[in-house]
Design a protein around this motif. Sequence first.
Motif, PDB file in Angstrom:
ATOM      1  N   UNK A  53       7.929   2.424   4.901  1.00  0.00           N
ATOM      2  CA  UNK A  53       8.893   3.327   4.286  1.00  0.00           C
ATOM      3  C   UNK A  53       8.208   4.671   4.029  1.00  0.00           C
ATOM      4  N   UNK A  54       8.971   5.735   4.135  1.00  0.00           N
ATOM      5  CA  UNK A  54       8.452   7.048   3.769  1.00  0.00           C
ATOM      6  C   UNK A  54       9.613   7.920   3.316  1.00  0.00           C
ATOM      7  N   UNK A  55       9.293   8.901   2.505  1.00  0.00           N
ATOM      8  CA  UNK A  55      10.299   9.850   2.022  1.00  0.00           C
ATOM      9  C   UNK A  55       9.570  11.114   1.591  1.00  0.00           C
ATOM     10  N   UNK A  56      10.295  12.225   1.644  1.00  0.00           N
ATOM     11  CA  UNK A  56       9.652  13.460   1.237  1.00  0.00           C
ATOM     12  C   UNK A  56      10.520  14.670   1.489  1.00  0.00           C
ATOM     13  N   UNK A  57       9.869  15.820   1.395  1.00  0.00           N
ATOM     14  CA  UNK A  57      10.575  17.088   1.569  1.00  0.00           C
ATOM     15  C   UNK A  57       9.756  17.976   2.493  1.00  0.00           C
ATOM     16  N   UNK A  58      10.443  18.622   3.437  1.00  0.00           N
ATOM     17  CA  UNK A  58       9.809  19.540   4.376  1.00  0.00           C
ATOM     18  C   UNK A  58      10.387  20.943   4.210  1.00  0.00           C
ATOM     19  N   UNK A  59       9.500  21.906   4.229  1.00  0.00           N
ATOM     20  CA  UNK A  59       9.893  23.313   4.259  1.00  0.00           C
ATOM     21  C   UNK A  59       9.164  23.948   5.435  1.00  0.00           C
ATOM     22  N   UNK A  60       9.931  24.535   6.366  1.00  0.00           N
ATOM     23  CA  UNK A  60       9.331  25.179   7.536  1.00  0.00           C
ATOM     24  C   UNK A  60       9.719  26.647   7.527  1.00  0.00           C
ATOM     25  N   UNK A  61       8.713  27.504   7.368  1.00  0.00           N
ATOM     26  CA  UNK A  61       8.907  28.948   7.407  1.00  0.00           C
ATOM     27  C   UNK A  61       8.598  29.459   8.812  1.00  0.00           C
ATOM     28  N   UNK A  62       9.310  30.486   9.211  1.00  0.00           N
ATOM     29  CA  UNK A  62       9.114  31.085  10.529  1.00  0.00           C
ATOM     30  C   UNK A  62       8.631  32.524  10.359  1.00  0.00           C
ATOM     31  N   UNK A  63       7.735  32.915  11.221  1.00  0.00           N
ATOM     32  CA  UNK A  63       7.174  34.261  11.157  1.00  0.00           C
ATOM     33  C   UNK A  63       6.882  34.723  12.574  1.00  0.00           C
ATOM     34  N   UNK A  78       3.814   0.800   2.793  1.00  0.00           N
ATOM     35  CA  UNK A  78       4.023  -0.225   3.802  1.00  0.00           C
ATOM     36  C   UNK A  78       3.679  -1.597   3.239  1.00  0.00           C
ATOM     37  N   UNK A  79       4.491  -2.541   3.633  1.00  0.00           N
ATOM     38  CA  UNK A  79       4.365  -3.910   3.146  1.00  0.00           C
ATOM     39  C   UNK A  79       4.085  -4.822   4.330  1.00  0.00           C
ATOM     40  N   UNK A 109       0.852  -1.181   0.000  1.00  0.00           N
ATOM     41  CA  UNK A 109       0.000   0.000   0.000  1.00  0.00           C
ATOM     42  C   UNK A 109       0.891   1.234   0.000  1.00  0.00           C
ATOM     43  N   UNK A 110       0.600   2.180  -0.869  1.00  0.00           N
ATOM     44  CA  UNK A 110       1.440   3.368  -0.959  1.00  0.00           C
ATOM     45  C   UNK A 110       0.569   4.602  -1.226  1.00  0.00           C
ATOM     46  N   UNK A 111       1.172   5.753  -1.017  1.00  0.00           N
ATOM     47  CA  UNK A 111       0.432   6.983  -1.228  1.00  0.00           C
ATOM     48  C   UNK A 111       1.310   8.200  -1.074  1.00  0.00           C
TER      49      UNK A 111
END
Length: 1021
Positions: free
Chosen positions: A765-775, A754-755, A707-709
């Motif tokens: 398993x997971x993978x990705x990109x994070x962007x955190x802005x501060x204000x 996940x298997x 299963x993936x997404x």
Amino acid sequence: MRPFKHKLAFMIPVLLGLFIITSVLPLQAQYFGRNKVQYKRFDFKIMKTKHFDVYYYQQDEDVVRQAAMMAERWYARLSRIFNHELKGRQPLIIYSSSPEFQQTTVIPETMGEGTGGVTESFKRRIVLPYGVSMAETDHVIGHELVHAFQYDIAGQGHSDQARYTGAELRVPLFLIEGLAEYLSIGPVDTETSMWMRDTWKRKDLPQIKKLENYYKYFPYRYGHAVWAYIGGRWGDEMIGKIFRMLARSGDYESVLQGVLGVPLKKLSEDWHKSMEEAYKPLVPLTETPDKYGHLLLKGVENNPYNVSPVLSPDGQNMIFFSSRDLFSIDLYLADPLTGKIKRKLTSTAIDPHFESIQFIRSAGAWAPDNQRIVLGTVSKGRPQLTIMNALSGRIEKEIPFPELGEILNPAWSPDGKEIAFAALVGGVTDIFIYNLEDNTLKQMTRDSFGDLHPVWSPDGSKLAFVTERFSANLQWLDTGNYELALLDVASGEVSRVLGFPTGKNVNPQWSGDGRNLFFLSDYTGKTDLYRLDLADGKIYQITNLFTGIGGITQLSPAISYSQAGQKLAMSVYENGYYSVYLVDSSDRLQGQATIAQLGERPLDLLPPRTQPEGALLGLLRNPLYGLPKETDFPITSYRPKLSLDFVSRPTVAVGVDRYGTYAGGGIAAFWSDMLGYHTVVTMAQTNYELIDSYALVGYMNSRNRINWGAVLQRVPYIYGSYNAYFDEYGGIPVYIQEEYLNRQIAYQLGGFAYYPLNTFRRIEFSAGFNLIDFNSKMYRYIYDAVYFQLLDYYQLDLPAPKSIKYGYASAALVYDSSLFGACSPILGQAYLLEVQPNFGNLNFISVMADYRRYFIPKRPFTLAFRLLHYGRYGKGSEDPRLWPLFLGYETLVRGYDYNSFLYSEFDDQNPNMFDFNRLLGTRMLVANVELRFPVFRVLGLGKGYYGVWPLEFLAFYDIGTAWYSDEKPTWFGGTKKPVSSAGVGLRTNLFGVLVLGFDYVYPFDRPIKGWHWQFTITPGF
């Protein structure tokens, strides 16, 4: 401490939104929980009838066509009863067997072995497996189609124009499921009648109002009896009117009184009186089971099921299925003379080896050596024969049959060389023989009729079995009766055995000389034991019970005869439970030549009727009514197409405080294709300022075993503080309030997969990109110091940290065999090992190890242990832009919640000052132990594991330590001290919605605070 408080307060709407999403759709891999495994990939097609889209994948289209014709016939019957036509086309999704049905992607939840079908409200989909006979399949289709009509009448079904997005049906379960049983079975039913006779005899007939407690009163049986009473007294024509009013109002008391003209209390009294009139005359005409044999295994409140007893050939041992371990039904070995348990042979609740031991419709069989047994089981999604040494409990051999769907009722040949069994293949149950010497499988019957319960004759030349073939009509799809038959093993010839002309004739057992068959029949309206002399065809009645012999279903095996021991074990329903009796008297087993006369009123006819009649019964007994004449239904391939499942009700929240007015709202929508292969969720939530809006788009693919997404989301985290002081402004005294708001806006694009290795273990398993802005902003309000009128207002942008940009990848191994009760896990274990490297302008590695174990030293007490480590390691792990880990959450170390601290605890002059840094770090190690038990069960109030209400008492001890890279805990030879606490508490489950808890906790390292209450809304670890 204010920043922590404000951070939590502003995060609550977002967390609630995430809870809604994850409770409906597992967009990201779960922390713990058992797995639903898709072992097979099914190539679905669609057969289109007048009202149905029938989704199927098996090759034999004639069997599918039969199910489609049954569905159309049920549609005609139910539309007449309800006076209602379904809006739009009705989906009917059919699986070839129960193990394959349990792999369905249509329903995301894991379904138990006892689920025979389901109808969901989003798309009004009916999902079910074929039954082991035409009659079973026909009944389940009818039962589930009643639910489709119920949803549609209530406005919850789909239409081609719109979809209702409200809650589930607001009608008690006994009226929902009871109506489905009544309309699919009618007023004549052996099982429900047996239950009602038994509950009347033990003076436990409840008021109808009490049937709302579906834990105590099985809604299928009791609801069936109530609707049968209404239909019998006022006519089946009233049912449609009653349910339409129920669906609109939900107030069943007012509806029943308004339509029937009888208050609910009087209705209950009349219902009870009809039971008295029907069953009281039967008491002097029948016997109790102890008149025929002695009690071996007694069914009791905490062990209601002792079923499918099987005696060894020499009569010295017996295997049986039992719920004595409470959390599952397993196989046990017992002494048939004393009932003493010798060994537990399976532990399906916490052992992933078997996904099913087929306890509902099957039983084991002994080898001629009196040591080995064979079971039909399911492992890794495949049916198999499991050969086990019953005396040692060791599995000796497992023989998988991937070409079959389900294996039932194996029987070992007298020479020990072959095993016969019934197997469900492509929606049809046939007889097979497997040769243990040359490993060959031979199909002995091949037709559309259900063939069940094979058993070898003493000389091994014949098989006695149960079949529909002699009474069912395939052209009209008239299901007929279950009859006995003989199969000549050498020639394959099938001959009819003349038993009773009506009712069921099941569960044959050979006598030692091969001249007689013991069998069960409900010819008289209740299930008793009979003996058939094969030479002259004469039938002898052995038992005449007030209740009856049986198992979990009408087709469950319930008797076993030991040819050498000349004794018979039987499972009997009495006092609301299933018990095992042993008949070891040869005189008793001879039986009586005359069949007991029990009056003119059929015993399987539910009160108040005295004769089988009525509009519903007329429909059910007319196989041609509604049966389509044109059966050349078109067939197309399945192509996934997304359509709307559910739109949450829009939410709006408004709040006012001394700083102003705040408003927010949100909405979520969910889409999927008909078979649940593809799921999309969208959610948006906005707050007072647009910058604080939350948005999410997620996709999940459940087509295959992996299963993936992916998820794309924007999540604002807001925390702040405030300041107030007097000053001068333009030469006049003013009162100034300053509010500081710091925002972290997290943007995430991530993928996951996940298997599942089995139902207990998976790899994530997971993978990705994070962007955190501060204000960061300051809002300044200037008031007149005398009249407190607002003189001026402005906002300032404050310096904020640089954005964080990093990618991540993670891998985790998850195992969970724990059994979750109403409030927390009760038994088993769970663990998680996860590593996540993060790389970009911030580089660190996250590591998590979580181990949990649950023991039952003495029922119902549970000892629960947890050891948890979470840490961030590497150069960027202590970047000030990342929040430190905090030990004081109620799910970690209780008694140190940041809202509970007093300012005096941070006073440098106070000798009892608390060092708050002891709770902070980039790494943590926590240990917990709890003693748990259900309060009302211990007090003896109510039935079941929890008694009258799921209230759990707990006594706990928590200890944990957090540290940074330049520190070392005292546990590892450093100076960073741990914190600990102990206490007691209560948890309760509020209608399955949430677990509410109150802990009275003493934090050992906060002498100023001491004992205090702590509130929780999470289950136990």
